[in-house]
Design an enzyme around this catalytic site. Structure first.
Site, PDB file in Angstrom:
ATOM      1  N   ARG A 243       1.567  -1.359  -0.136  1.00  0.00           N
ATOM      2  CA  ARG A 243      -0.473  -0.023   0.129  1.00  0.00           C
ATOM      3  C   ARG A 243       1.050   1.462   0.184  1.00  0.00           C
ATOM      4  O   ARG A 243       2.166   1.029   0.722  1.00  0.00           O
ATOM      5  CB  ARG A 243      -0.558   0.373   1.351  1.00  0.00           C
ATOM      6  CG  ARG A 243      -2.334  -0.598   1.492  1.00  0.00           C
ATOM      7  CD  ARG A 243      -3.602  -0.754   0.209  1.00  0.00           C
ATOM      8  NE  ARG A 243      -4.417  -1.091   0.386  1.00  0.00           N
ATOM      9  CZ  ARG A 243      -4.777  -2.496  -0.727  1.00  0.00           C
ATOM     10  NH1 ARG A 243      -3.371  -2.622  -1.575  1.00  0.00           N
ATOM     11  NH2 ARG A 243      -5.429  -3.334  -1.549  1.00  0.00           N
ATOM     12  N   GLU A 272      -2.815   7.581  -4.488  1.00  0.00           N
ATOM     13  CA  GLU A 272      -3.439   6.664  -5.617  1.00  0.00           C
ATOM     14  C   GLU A 272      -4.881   7.841  -6.239  1.00  0.00           C
ATOM     15  O   GLU A 272      -5.546   7.699  -5.253  1.00  0.00           O
ATOM     16  CB  GLU A 272      -3.396   5.659  -5.977  1.00  0.00           C
ATOM     17  CG  GLU A 272      -2.494   4.623  -5.841  1.00  0.00           C
ATOM     18  CD  GLU A 272      -2.443   3.603  -5.527  1.00  0.00           C
ATOM     19  OE1 GLU A 272      -2.375   2.279  -5.192  1.00  0.00           O
ATOM     20  OE2 GLU A 272      -3.875   2.902  -6.236  1.00  0.00           O
ATOM     21  N   HIS A 290      -0.747   0.271  -9.915  1.00  0.00           N
ATOM     22  CA  HIS A 290      -1.599  -1.002  -8.920  1.00  0.00           C
ATOM     23  C   HIS A 290      -1.475  -2.733 -10.049  1.00  0.00           C
ATOM     24  O   HIS A 290      -2.967  -2.247  -9.770  1.00  0.00           O
ATOM     25  CB  HIS A 290      -2.554   0.159  -8.423  1.00  0.00           C
ATOM     26  CG  HIS A 290      -2.871  -1.280  -7.476  1.00  0.00           C
ATOM     27  ND1 HIS A 290      -3.638  -0.737  -5.820  1.00  0.00           N
ATOM     28  CD2 HIS A 290      -2.918  -2.341  -6.455  1.00  0.00           C
ATOM     29  CE1 HIS A 290      -3.422  -0.983  -4.892  1.00  0.00           C
ATOM     30  NE2 HIS A 290      -3.368  -2.109  -5.656  1.00  0.00           N
TER      31      HIS A 290
HETATM   32  C1  GLV Z   1      -4.670  -5.473  -3.942  1.00  0.00           C
HETATM   33  O1  GLV Z   1      -4.553  -4.214  -3.789  1.00  0.00           O
HETATM   34  C2  GLV Z   1      -5.727  -5.852  -2.941  1.00  0.00           C
HETATM   35  O2  GLV Z   1      -5.537  -5.806  -1.896  1.00  0.00           O
HETATM   36  O3  GLV Z   1      -6.374  -7.470  -3.399  1.00  0.00           O
END
Ligand code: GLV
Length: 330
Positions: A243, A272, A290
């Site tokens: 994260r 983000e 991501h």
């Molecule tokens: C992606 O970041 C998730 O948490 O699945």
């Protein structure tokens, strides 16, 4: 008006929508503002919200929500105040397990891509600058024989360790940075005798690659801050597939600019989809949007689990992948 079963904030990949539509009534409301989401949750018109990481469910929203549950299309759930959800008897489901290997692949891809200057090299070829083999063209660094430090030692960290060991790397980990906890051989399992357990300061100081694999919590926000960056080797590369807010991105830009560390590979960002000023201009970074879990089979399996959670919640049942099962009993 009777409650519609599912409010879906972004269409799920196949088979997600098909499963939901076969089970109940689906309202697809994409691009809702935060206020619209809060109003929809409070309206009493929906039983379950099928949500994305960008949908924020904070305590005020959850206090006024008249929903049974939230099925988050992700393994992470830092977009939801779980304590407030539990207090309001709102059960949350997530999609664990299926994206472990895909995300570990991206962590390793970023290590290799930064160390071997993959993006710079690709741009060099596409710009028509490649004139043939050169002894000192785009020299990078090895991963084999170097130390990977894992911040965290959960599913994705372990899958990353497995890959790194196959590359001939030395692997070390700190299970719960910035603190620590004992880890015995039974918990280490296949890694017993193959990985080193270090304190957070030692892991930071010894890693050639420091890869972040912890959930975002108040304790891990800015885990990698200016002082941690200063304690890393000047040759070290930071990898973040977890994260964004775990890393102080402004401090990272400064550290990459002034040579405090050598490079970074990021799949996630502090705010983000915005990037910290200057990050995109740095040649010693590889920046992905991501995509840790972004393979066709993984997203399909996530969609299936997300739909199964939502359907169970609509029936008033515990979802197969619950985050806060205790909310059910309240
Ligand atoms: C992606 O970041 C998730 O948490 O699945």
């Amino acid at each position: 008006m009777s409650a519609t079963d599912f409010l879906v904030t972004t269409a799920l990949p196949d088979p997600g929508m098909r499963l939901l539509e076969a089970a109940g009534t689906v309202t697809l409301a994409e691009k809702m503002s935060a206020a619209e989401l809060a109003r929809a949750c409070a309206s009493g018109n929906y039983q379950v919200v099928v949500a994305q990481l960008r949908d924020v469910f904070d305590a005020p929203l959850l206090a006024s929500a008249k929903i049974r549950g939230i099925s988050n299309f992700a393994v992470g759930y830092n977009n939801i105040d779980i304590e407030a959800a539990t207090a309001n008897s709102i059960v949350v489901g997530n999609t664990p397990g299926v994206l472990t290997d895909a995300t570990a692949d991206i962590a390793v891809l970023l290590m290799l891509a930064v160390a071997r200057r993959c993006v710079e090299a690709d741009a060099y070829v596409r710009a028509g600058r490649f004139q043939g083999w050169e002894p000192e063209l785009l020299l990078g660094h090895d991963v084999s024989g170097r130390t990977l430090g894992l911040a965290g030692f959960g599913r994705i960290a372990r899958a990353t360790a497995r890959r790194a060991l196959a590359f001939g790397m030395t692997v070390a980990f700190c299970p719960r940075p910035p603190g620590d906890r004992p880890v015995d051989d039974e918990e280490l399992g296949e890694f017993a005798g193959r990985v080193r357990h270090l304190s957070w300061p030692d892991l930071v100081a010894e890693s050639d690659f420091l890869s972040v694999h912890v959930p975002l919590t108040p304790e891990t926000r800015h885990l990698v801050d200016e002082s941690v960056l200063r304690s890393m080797k000047p040759s070290a590369i930071l990898i973040n597939t977890a994260r964004g807010p775990i890393v102080d991105e402004t401090a990272l830009v400064a550290a990459l600019r002034d040579g405090t560390i050598a490079g970074a590979g990021l799949d996630v960002y502090e705010d983000e989809p915005r990037l910290a000023p200057g990050l995109a201009e740095l040649p010693n970074t590889v920046l992905l949007p991501h995509v840790g879990s972004a393979t066709v089979p993984v997203r399909a399996e996530m969609a299936r689990r997300c739909a199964e959670n939502a359907i169970a919640l609509a029936h008033g049942e515990l979802p197969p992948y619950p985050v806060n099962p205790e909310a059910m009993a309240r």
